[in-house]
Design a protein around this motif. Structure first.
Motif, PDB file in Angstrom:
ATOM      1  N   ALA A 319      13.486 -14.512 -15.354  1.00  0.00           N
ATOM      2  CA  ALA A 319      13.592 -13.892 -16.677  1.00  0.00           C
ATOM      3  C   ALA A 319      12.294 -13.194 -17.072  1.00  0.00           C
ATOM      4  CB  ALA A 319      13.952 -14.958 -17.718  1.00  0.00           C
ATOM      5  N   ILE A 320      11.170 -13.676 -16.554  1.00  0.00           N
ATOM      6  CA  ILE A 320       9.871 -13.072 -16.861  1.00  0.00           C
ATOM      7  C   ILE A 320       9.666 -11.814 -16.026  1.00  0.00           C
ATOM      8  CG2 ILE A 320       7.374 -13.493 -16.922  1.00  0.00           C
ATOM      9  CD1 ILE A 320       8.011 -16.489 -17.050  1.00  0.00           C
ATOM     10  N   TYR A 321      10.206 -11.828 -14.803  1.00  0.00           N
ATOM     11  CA  TYR A 321      10.068 -10.691 -13.886  1.00  0.00           C
ATOM     12  C   TYR A 321      11.466 -10.234 -13.453  1.00  0.00           C
ATOM     13  CZ  TYR A 321       5.399 -12.706 -13.736  1.00  0.00           C
ATOM     14  OH  TYR A 321       4.177 -13.221 -14.088  1.00  0.00           O
ATOM     15  N   PRO A 322      12.172  -9.536 -14.346  1.00  0.00           N
ATOM     16  CA  PRO A 322      13.571  -9.161 -14.065  1.00  0.00           C
ATOM     17  C   PRO A 322      13.680  -7.948 -13.131  1.00  0.00           C
ATOM     18  CG  PRO A 322      12.939  -8.350 -16.216  1.00  0.00           C
ATOM     19  CD  PRO A 322      11.747  -9.089 -15.684  1.00  0.00           C
ATOM     20  N   GLN A 323      13.109  -8.057 -11.944  1.00  0.00           N
ATOM     21  CA  GLN A 323      13.080  -6.927 -11.016  1.00  0.00           C
ATOM     22  C   GLN A 323      14.168  -6.992  -9.953  1.00  0.00           C
ATOM     23  OE1 GLN A 323       9.017  -6.238  -9.474  1.00  0.00           O
ATOM     24  NE2 GLN A 323       8.331  -7.840 -10.864  1.00  0.00           N
ATOM     25  N   GLY A 324      14.823  -8.160  -9.837  1.00  0.00           N
ATOM     26  CA  GLY A 324      15.780  -8.324  -8.758  1.00  0.00           C
ATOM     27  C   GLY A 324      15.059  -8.441  -7.427  1.00  0.00           C
ATOM     28  N   VAL A 325      15.742  -8.074  -6.366  1.00  0.00           N
ATOM     29  CA  VAL A 325      15.153  -8.133  -5.029  1.00  0.00           C
ATOM     30  C   VAL A 325      14.378  -6.837  -4.788  1.00  0.00           C
ATOM     31  CG1 VAL A 325      15.598  -8.301  -2.556  1.00  0.00           C
ATOM     32  CG2 VAL A 325      16.973  -9.649  -4.167  1.00  0.00           C
ATOM     33  N   VAL A 326      13.064  -6.961  -4.725  1.00  0.00           N
ATOM     34  CA  VAL A 326      12.194  -5.793  -4.570  1.00  0.00           C
ATOM     35  C   VAL A 326      12.036  -5.462  -3.087  1.00  0.00           C
ATOM     36  CG1 VAL A 326       9.865  -4.888  -4.931  1.00  0.00           C
ATOM     37  CG2 VAL A 326      10.949  -6.332  -6.684  1.00  0.00           C
ATOM     38  N   ARG A 327      12.291  -4.212  -2.742  1.00  0.00           N
ATOM     39  CA  ARG A 327      12.072  -3.720  -1.373  1.00  0.00           C
ATOM     40  C   ARG A 327      11.427  -2.356  -1.535  1.00  0.00           C
ATOM     41  NH1 ARG A 327      17.465  -5.068   2.028  1.00  0.00           N
ATOM     42  NH2 ARG A 327      15.972  -6.015   3.449  1.00  0.00           N
ATOM     43  N   ARG A 328      10.109  -2.332  -1.429  1.00  0.00           N
ATOM     44  CA  ARG A 328       9.389  -1.134  -1.869  1.00  0.00           C
ATOM     45  C   ARG A 328       8.309  -0.732  -0.878  1.00  0.00           C
ATOM     46  NH1 ARG A 328       5.161  -0.290  -5.729  1.00  0.00           N
ATOM     47  NH2 ARG A 328       5.194  -2.464  -6.366  1.00  0.00           N
ATOM     48  N   ILE A 329       8.205   0.576  -0.660  1.00  0.00           N
ATOM     49  CA  ILE A 329       7.132   1.152   0.140  1.00  0.00           C
ATOM     50  C   ILE A 329       6.027   1.587  -0.812  1.00  0.00           C
ATOM     51  CG2 ILE A 329       6.511   3.066   1.649  1.00  0.00           C
ATOM     52  CD1 ILE A 329       9.340   2.955   2.783  1.00  0.00           C
ATOM     53  N   VAL A 330       4.812   1.116  -0.564  1.00  0.00           N
ATOM     54  CA  VAL A 330       3.683   1.363  -1.461  1.00  0.00           C
ATOM     55  C   VAL A 330       2.920   2.597  -0.986  1.00  0.00           C
ATOM     56  CG1 VAL A 330       1.552   0.395  -2.398  1.00  0.00           C
ATOM     57  CG2 VAL A 330       3.507  -1.114  -1.918  1.00  0.00           C
ATOM     58  N   PRO A 331       2.826   3.631  -1.817  1.00  0.00           N
ATOM     59  CA  PRO A 331       2.139   4.859  -1.399  1.00  0.00           C
ATOM     60  C   PRO A 331       0.626   4.690  -1.359  1.00  0.00           C
ATOM     61  CG  PRO A 331       2.795   5.022  -3.701  1.00  0.00           C
ATOM     62  CD  PRO A 331       3.367   3.729  -3.193  1.00  0.00           C
ATOM     63  N   LEU A 332      -0.041   5.539  -0.576  1.00  0.00           N
ATOM     64  CA  LEU A 332      -1.494   5.578  -0.498  1.00  0.00           C
ATOM     65  C   LEU A 332      -1.975   6.963  -0.888  1.00  0.00           C
ATOM     66  CD1 LEU A 332      -0.376   3.695   2.083  1.00  0.00           C
ATOM     67  CD2 LEU A 332      -2.846   3.376   2.374  1.00  0.00           C
ATOM     68  N   GLU A 333      -3.182   7.023  -1.421  1.00  0.00           N
ATOM     69  CA  GLU A 333      -3.780   8.299  -1.831  1.00  0.00           C
ATOM     70  C   GLU A 333      -4.688   8.814  -0.720  1.00  0.00           C
ATOM     71  OE1 GLU A 333      -6.941   9.957  -5.204  1.00  0.00           O
ATOM     72  OE2 GLU A 333      -6.594   7.805  -4.943  1.00  0.00           O
ATOM     73  N   LEU A 334      -4.541  10.079  -0.366  1.00  0.00           N
ATOM     74  CA  LEU A 334      -5.429  10.696   0.611  1.00  0.00           C
ATOM     75  C   LEU A 334      -6.668  11.224  -0.116  1.00  0.00           C
ATOM     76  CD1 LEU A 334      -5.985  11.619   3.518  1.00  0.00           C
ATOM     77  CD2 LEU A 334      -4.845  13.775   2.959  1.00  0.00           C
ATOM     78  N   VAL A 335      -7.827  10.685   0.268  1.00  0.00           N
ATOM     79  CA  VAL A 335      -9.097  11.083  -0.339  1.00  0.00           C
ATOM     80  C   VAL A 335      -9.868  11.928   0.671  1.00  0.00           C
ATOM     81  CG1 VAL A 335     -11.246  10.275  -1.368  1.00  0.00           C
ATOM     82  CG2 VAL A 335      -9.137   8.967  -1.701  1.00  0.00           C
ATOM     83  N   GLU A 336     -10.157  13.169   0.327  1.00  0.00           N
ATOM     84  CA  GLU A 336     -10.821  14.080   1.256  1.00  0.00           C
ATOM     85  C   GLU A 336     -12.283  13.721   1.444  1.00  0.00           C
ATOM     86  OE1 GLU A 336     -10.300  18.135   0.207  1.00  0.00           O
ATOM     87  OE2 GLU A 336      -8.101  18.068   0.324  1.00  0.00           O
ATOM     88  N   GLY A 337     -12.698  13.712   2.724  1.00  0.00           N
ATOM     89  CA  GLY A 337     -14.102  13.502   3.067  1.00  0.00           C
ATOM     90  C   GLY A 337     -14.566  14.624   3.967  1.00  0.00           C
ATOM     91  N   ASP A 338     -15.506  14.304   4.865  1.00  0.00           N
ATOM     92  CA  ASP A 338     -16.085  15.312   5.752  1.00  0.00           C
ATOM     93  C   ASP A 338     -15.841  14.999   7.227  1.00  0.00           C
ATOM     94  OD1 ASP A 338     -17.332  16.650   3.488  1.00  0.00           O
ATOM     95  OD2 ASP A 338     -18.717  14.943   3.444  1.00  0.00           O
ATOM     96  N   SER A 339     -14.970  14.055   7.514  1.00  0.00           N
ATOM     97  CA  SER A 339     -14.806  13.598   8.892  1.00  0.00           C
ATOM     98  C   SER A 339     -13.713  14.345   9.668  1.00  0.00           C
ATOM     99  CB  SER A 339     -14.500  12.095   8.911  1.00  0.00           C
ATOM    100  OG  SER A 339     -13.260  11.834   8.251  1.00  0.00           O
TER     101      SER A 339
END
Length: 344
Positions: A319-339
């Motif tokens: 009841a506190i976390y009414p999300q059901g069955v979570v099946r999720r892909i977590v995105p990542l941020e591409l941070v530009e460098g010099d490599s």
């Protein structure tokens, strides 16, 4: 006189009030709870956890299973420490405790998990390093034990899971190098059957095909996910004929960054000058020169999401976390460098 009775007598409150305060019940005022906790600390009183667990029918403990050993965790893997911080942040709201279950690299993880479950000291479990076919998933589902997987698997019991966006890393990383003129792009895959390797290599192959570049199995470098593994990949690249070796690399494991950089410098392939590198961010990456182009995410936030998704499957917290069955892909941020230089 037992500890809880003596504690109640010294505070001039009922035993029930002391018990509810110690157990975090909401029907006790914050002032009373503070007095009880301070007096308990002054007395050195520690509740009998075994008795409490027996009365409640639960332990208040959640186990996080991870595998250990130099071939797996290397010389300083901080990934899980950061995830643990987020997980415990959520569990602390409910007086739950996280316990790390360390399975040696020399032990069968299925047998280890079965032993842990037989001892019954955890109310729920988090499993990691999911295999392509993972028997732990079917086992936990058959025992009706609440659990969540950090990582996807072909084994599907309708269970919750969270996983990093390895497809997105392949898409963004490989496409970025192709746009810079690279055609021979190396990638890392684990030696064992951890599913992330299959997911990433499959996505890598699809990106290449979409750009009209044939898949070359020699561009997939398998190693253990540790610093030494990154170093070995650099030397394996240098041992290839110059017209066959990759000119750029996408690395999905953050622990291997330092080893890969060090190895490349040793063999004369300078990151950002004549060899392009894109990898996962890590605390050590801040000290790499040139600055690493990397994929970044908050591991603490990942831990928070993992814990909340697990509690969503447990009746006392649903009841506190009414999300059901979570099946999720977590995105990542591409941070530009010099490599990640243009192709030579």
């Amino acid at each position: 006189m037992t500890g809880i009775k003596r504690l109640a007598q010294r505070l001039n409150v009922s035993i029930g009030t002391v018990s509810r305060a110690l157990n975090g019940k909401p029907d006790v005022s914050e002032e009373t709870r503070r007095r009880v906790m301070e007096e308990a600390a002054a007395m050195g009183y520690v509740p009998n956890q075994a008795g409490r667990a027996l009365r409640k029918g639960s332990t208040g403990v959640v186990g996080f299973m991870m595998q250990t050993g130099s071939e797996i965790t290397g010389e300083g893997d901080v990934f899980f420490m950061s995830v643990f911080d987020g997980v415990q942040t959520v569990f602390a709201r409910h007086q739950l405790d996280l316990v790390a279950l360390l399975c040696s690299s020399e032990e069968d993880p299925d047998a280890y998990l079965q032993r842990v479950v037989a001892r019954g000291f955890a109310d729920a479990l988090i499993i990691s390093a999911t295999k392509r076919e993972d028997h732990r998933i079917d086992f936990l589902a058959s025992r009706k034990i609440p659990f969540i997987a950090l990582g996807r698997s072909e084994t599907d019991a309708g269970h919750p899971w969270l996983d990093l966006d390895f497809e997105g890393m392949a898409e963004a990383g490989v496409s970025r190098l192709i746009a810079k003129g690279h055609r021979r792009i190396g990638v890392f895959a684990p030696i064992d059957d951890v599913n992330l390797g299959f997911v990433f290599v499959d996505a890598y192959r699809k990106v290449l095909e979409r750009h009209g570049i044939p898949f070359d199995p020699d561009m997939v470098f398998r190693a253990y996910p540790n610093t030494r593994g990154g170093h070995q990949i650099a030397h394996a690249i240098a041992a290839m004929p110059e017209d066959k070796r990759p000119t750029g690399f996408v690395l999905t494991n953050e622990v291997m960054n330092v080893g890969l950089y060090n190895g490349l410098y040793q063999v004369g392939l300078v990151p950002g000058r004549n060899f392009a590198v894109i990898s996962r961010d890590s605390p050590q990456a801040a000290f790499l020169v040139p600055r690493l182009t990397c994929f970044r995410l908050s591991l603490r936030d990942l831990g928070i999401a993992l814990a909340e998704a697990l509690l969503a499957t447990m009746p006392e917290y649903a009841a506190i976390y009414p999300q059901g069955v979570v099946r999720r892909i977590v995105p990542l941020e591409l941070v530009e460098g010099d490599s990640d230089n243009d192709a030579p």
